[in-house]
Design a protein around this motif. Structure first.
Motif, PDB file in Angstrom:
ATOM      1  N   ILE A 160      23.992  16.100  30.370  1.00 37.45           N
ATOM      2  CA  ILE A 160      22.880  15.250  29.949  1.00 37.45           C
ATOM      3  C   ILE A 160      23.409  14.059  29.155  1.00 37.45           C
ATOM      4  CG2 ILE A 160      20.805  15.117  28.518  1.00 37.45           C
ATOM      5  CD1 ILE A 160      20.208  17.992  29.232  1.00 37.45           C
ATOM      6  N   ILE A 161      22.995  12.861  29.554  1.00 36.57           N
ATOM      7  CA  ILE A 161      23.376  11.630  28.877  1.00 36.57           C
ATOM      8  C   ILE A 161      22.296  11.220  27.878  1.00 36.57           C
ATOM      9  CG2 ILE A 161      23.956   9.188  29.216  1.00 36.57           C
ATOM     10  CD1 ILE A 161      26.051  11.174  30.289  1.00 36.57           C
ATOM     11  N   SER A 162      21.023  11.361  28.282  1.00 33.30           N
ATOM     12  CA  SER A 162      19.912  10.938  27.438  1.00 33.30           C
ATOM     13  C   SER A 162      18.653  11.712  27.825  1.00 33.30           C
ATOM     14  CB  SER A 162      19.678   9.432  27.622  1.00 33.30           C
ATOM     15  OG  SER A 162      18.560   9.003  26.894  1.00 33.30           O
ATOM     16  N   VAL A 163      17.811  12.019  26.832  1.00 37.23           N
ATOM     17  CA  VAL A 163      16.540  12.705  27.100  1.00 37.23           C
ATOM     18  C   VAL A 163      15.386  11.889  26.511  1.00 37.23           C
ATOM     19  CG1 VAL A 163      17.535  15.021  27.179  1.00 37.23           C
ATOM     20  CG2 VAL A 163      16.716  14.144  25.024  1.00 37.23           C
ATOM     21  N   GLY A 164      14.243  11.974  27.177  1.00 45.23           N
ATOM     22  CA  GLY A 164      13.047  11.290  26.698  1.00 45.23           C
ATOM     23  C   GLY A 164      12.410  12.040  25.539  1.00 45.23           C
ATOM     24  N   GLU A 165      11.456  11.398  24.868  1.00 48.05           N
ATOM     25  CA  GLU A 165      10.840  11.975  23.670  1.00 48.05           C
ATOM     26  C   GLU A 165       9.946  13.180  23.972  1.00 48.05           C
ATOM     27  OE1 GLU A 165       8.206   8.694  25.166  1.00 48.05           O
ATOM     28  OE2 GLU A 165      10.333   8.861  24.795  1.00 48.05           O
ATOM     29  N   LEU A 166       9.540  13.374  25.223  1.00 49.44           N
ATOM     30  CA  LEU A 166       8.690  14.517  25.573  1.00 49.44           C
ATOM     31  C   LEU A 166       9.483  15.737  26.058  1.00 49.44           C
ATOM     32  CD1 LEU A 166       5.802  12.664  27.434  1.00 49.44           C
ATOM     33  CD2 LEU A 166       5.906  13.384  25.046  1.00 49.44           C
ATOM     34  N   VAL A 167      10.800  15.631  26.064  1.00 54.61           N
ATOM     35  CA  VAL A 167      11.651  16.754  26.489  1.00 54.61           C
ATOM     36  C   VAL A 167      11.891  17.641  25.283  1.00 54.61           C
ATOM     37  CG1 VAL A 167      13.878  17.409  27.461  1.00 54.61           C
ATOM     38  CG2 VAL A 167      12.723  15.347  28.265  1.00 54.61           C
ATOM     39  N   GLY A 168      11.555  18.930  25.415  1.00 53.84           N
ATOM     40  CA  GLY A 168      11.595  19.828  24.270  1.00 53.84           C
ATOM     41  C   GLY A 168      12.932  20.477  23.992  1.00 53.84           C
ATOM     42  N   VAL A 169      13.455  21.243  24.913  1.00 56.33           N
ATOM     43  CA  VAL A 169      14.598  22.119  24.633  1.00 56.33           C
ATOM     44  C   VAL A 169      15.937  21.431  24.844  1.00 56.33           C
ATOM     45  CG1 VAL A 169      15.714  24.278  25.333  1.00 56.33           C
ATOM     46  CG2 VAL A 169      13.224  24.124  25.270  1.00 56.33           C
ATOM     47  N   ASP A 170      16.063  20.638  25.874  1.00 56.65           N
ATOM     48  CA  ASP A 170      17.349  20.051  26.241  1.00 56.65           C
ATOM     49  C   ASP A 170      17.708  18.901  25.308  1.00 56.65           C
ATOM     50  OD1 ASP A 170      17.131  21.751  28.474  1.00 56.65           O
ATOM     51  OD2 ASP A 170      15.927  20.239  29.489  1.00 56.65           O
ATOM     52  N   LYS A 171      19.029  18.721  25.125  1.00 59.60           N
ATOM     53  CA  LYS A 171      19.476  17.627  24.266  1.00 59.60           C
ATOM     54  C   LYS A 171      20.712  16.966  24.862  1.00 59.60           C
ATOM     55  CE  LYS A 171      21.952  20.719  21.120  1.00 59.60           C
ATOM     56  NZ  LYS A 171      21.858  21.898  21.924  1.00 59.60           N
ATOM     57  N   THR A 172      21.026  15.793  24.396  1.00 61.12           N
ATOM     58  CA  THR A 172      22.180  15.046  24.868  1.00 61.12           C
ATOM     59  C   THR A 172      23.446  15.868  24.689  1.00 61.12           C
ATOM     60  OG1 THR A 172      21.100  12.972  24.293  1.00 61.12           O
ATOM     61  CG2 THR A 172      23.491  12.909  24.545  1.00 61.12           C
ATOM     62  N   GLY A 173      24.291  15.890  25.738  1.00 67.01           N
ATOM     63  CA  GLY A 173      25.545  16.632  25.696  1.00 67.01           C
ATOM     64  C   GLY A 173      25.468  18.009  26.321  1.00 67.01           C
ATOM     65  N   ASP A 174      24.255  18.533  26.555  1.00 62.91           N
ATOM     66  CA  ASP A 174      24.114  19.843  27.197  1.00 62.91           C
ATOM     67  C   ASP A 174      24.639  19.794  28.623  1.00 62.91           C
ATOM     68  OD1 ASP A 174      22.984  21.069  25.021  1.00 62.91           O
ATOM     69  OD2 ASP A 174      20.934  21.033  25.795  1.00 62.91           O
ATOM     70  N   SER A 175      25.159  20.922  29.081  1.00 60.15           N
ATOM     71  CA  SER A 175      25.571  21.094  30.460  1.00 60.15           C
ATOM     72  C   SER A 175      24.457  21.862  31.168  1.00 60.15           C
ATOM     73  CB  SER A 175      26.880  21.874  30.489  1.00 60.15           C
ATOM     74  OG  SER A 175      27.538  21.705  31.691  1.00 60.15           O
ATOM     75  N   ILE A 176      23.999  21.345  32.306  1.00 61.21           N
ATOM     76  CA  ILE A 176      22.835  21.929  32.976  1.00 61.21           C
ATOM     77  C   ILE A 176      23.088  22.129  34.467  1.00 61.21           C
ATOM     78  CG2 ILE A 176      21.173  20.886  31.384  1.00 61.21           C
ATOM     79  CD1 ILE A 176      20.623  18.868  33.806  1.00 61.21           C
ATOM     80  N   TYR A 177      22.210  22.903  35.086  1.00 65.55           N
ATOM     81  CA  TYR A 177      22.085  22.956  36.534  1.00 65.55           C
ATOM     82  C   TYR A 177      20.692  22.436  36.853  1.00 65.55           C
ATOM     83  CZ  TYR A 177      26.354  25.631  37.088  1.00 65.55           C
ATOM     84  OH  TYR A 177      27.661  26.029  37.092  1.00 65.55           O
ATOM     85  N   TYR A 178      20.594  21.593  37.873  1.00 68.21           N
ATOM     86  CA  TYR A 178      19.318  20.971  38.221  1.00 68.21           C
ATOM     87  C   TYR A 178      19.113  21.053  39.732  1.00 68.21           C
ATOM     88  CZ  TYR A 178      21.878  17.002  40.048  1.00 68.21           C
ATOM     89  OH  TYR A 178      22.702  16.206  40.799  1.00 68.21           O
ATOM     90  N   ASP A 179      17.882  20.877  40.158  1.00 67.44           N
ATOM     91  CA  ASP A 179      17.531  20.875  41.568  1.00 67.44           C
ATOM     92  C   ASP A 179      18.114  19.625  42.226  1.00 67.44           C
ATOM     93  OD1 ASP A 179      16.374  21.046  44.058  1.00 67.44           O
ATOM     94  OD2 ASP A 179      14.361  21.468  43.300  1.00 67.44           O
ATOM     95  N   ALA A 180      19.024  19.805  43.181  1.00 57.19           N
ATOM     96  CA  ALA A 180      19.772  18.696  43.769  1.00 57.19           C
ATOM     97  C   ALA A 180      18.905  17.698  44.525  1.00 57.19           C
ATOM     98  CB  ALA A 180      20.855  19.236  44.692  1.00 57.19           C
ATOM     99  N   ILE A 181      17.712  18.103  44.965  1.00 62.31           N
ATOM    100  CA  ILE A 181      16.867  17.167  45.711  1.00 62.31           C
ATOM    101  C   ILE A 181      15.949  16.366  44.799  1.00 62.31           C
ATOM    102  CG2 ILE A 181      16.959  18.515  47.831  1.00 62.31           C
ATOM    103  CD1 ILE A 181      14.162  19.552  47.157  1.00 62.31           C
ATOM    104  N   ALA A 182      16.034  16.613  43.509  1.00 60.91           N
ATOM    105  CA  ALA A 182      15.154  15.939  42.543  1.00 60.91           C
ATOM    106  C   ALA A 182      15.749  14.612  42.083  1.00 60.91           C
ATOM    107  CB  ALA A 182      14.944  16.844  41.332  1.00 60.91           C
ATOM    108  N   GLY A 183      14.871  13.722  41.682  1.00 57.04           N
ATOM    109  CA  GLY A 183      15.278  12.492  41.014  1.00 57.04           C
ATOM    110  C   GLY A 183      15.808  11.410  41.927  1.00 57.04           C
ATOM    111  N   HIS A 184      16.408  10.419  41.281  1.00 55.82           N
ATOM    112  CA  HIS A 184      16.983   9.284  41.991  1.00 55.82           C
ATOM    113  C   HIS A 184      18.197   8.772  41.218  1.00 55.82           C
ATOM    114  CE1 HIS A 184      14.075   7.668  39.111  1.00 55.82           C
ATOM    115  NE2 HIS A 184      14.881   6.640  39.021  1.00 55.82           N
ATOM    116  N   ASP A 185      19.053   8.044  41.924  1.00 54.47           N
ATOM    117  CA  ASP A 185      20.261   7.495  41.307  1.00 54.47           C
ATOM    118  C   ASP A 185      19.969   6.142  40.694  1.00 54.47           C
ATOM    119  OD1 ASP A 185      21.773   9.686  42.099  1.00 54.47           O
ATOM    120  OD2 ASP A 185      22.336   8.768  43.995  1.00 54.47           O
ATOM    121  N   ILE A 186      20.758   5.832  39.647  1.00 54.40           N
ATOM    122  CA  ILE A 186      20.639   4.538  38.991  1.00 54.40           C
ATOM    123  C   ILE A 186      22.037   4.095  38.558  1.00 54.40           C
ATOM    124  CG2 ILE A 186      20.155   5.575  36.736  1.00 54.40           C
ATOM    125  CD1 ILE A 186      18.358   3.137  36.163  1.00 54.40           C
TER     126      ILE A 186
END
Length: 85
Positions: free
Chosen positions: A40-66
């Motif tokens: 995780i590089i950055s989280v929005g203000e409505l994200v509760g548990v996750d924080k910058t620097g965490d290592s995660i697994y995410y759904d690979a078909i989600a989101g978009h590149d920037i």
């Protein structure tokens, strides 16, 4: 760069090929694995548990590149995170 709302900006971790039963699996051949690892590089203000620097697994078909400062990141919603390490 700062994420807003329930968005999370992640840096995808490129893992080397995996061996399963003597066969080498790459991203191209490991099609059944729907979840990818990222930091995780950055989280929005409505994200509760996750924080910058965490290592995660995410759904690979989600989101978009920037692209930002000559680096490629992925923007996903917090609900697409399935595991926090």
């Amino acid at each position: 760069m700062q994420a807003v709302n329930d968005y999370v900006i992640i840096d995808i971790i490129k893992e080397g090929p995996k061996k399963v039963g003597g066969f080498i699996l790459t991203d191209d051949t490991d099609e059944t694995n729907r979840y990818k690892k990222a930091n995780i590089i950055s989280v929005g203000e409505l994200v509760g548990v996750d924080k910058t620097g965490d290592s995660i697994y995410y759904d690979a078909i989600a989101g978009h590149d920037i692209a930002y400062n000559d680096n490629m990141y992925r923007v996903i919603r917090a609900r697409d995170i399935v595991i926090v390490e």
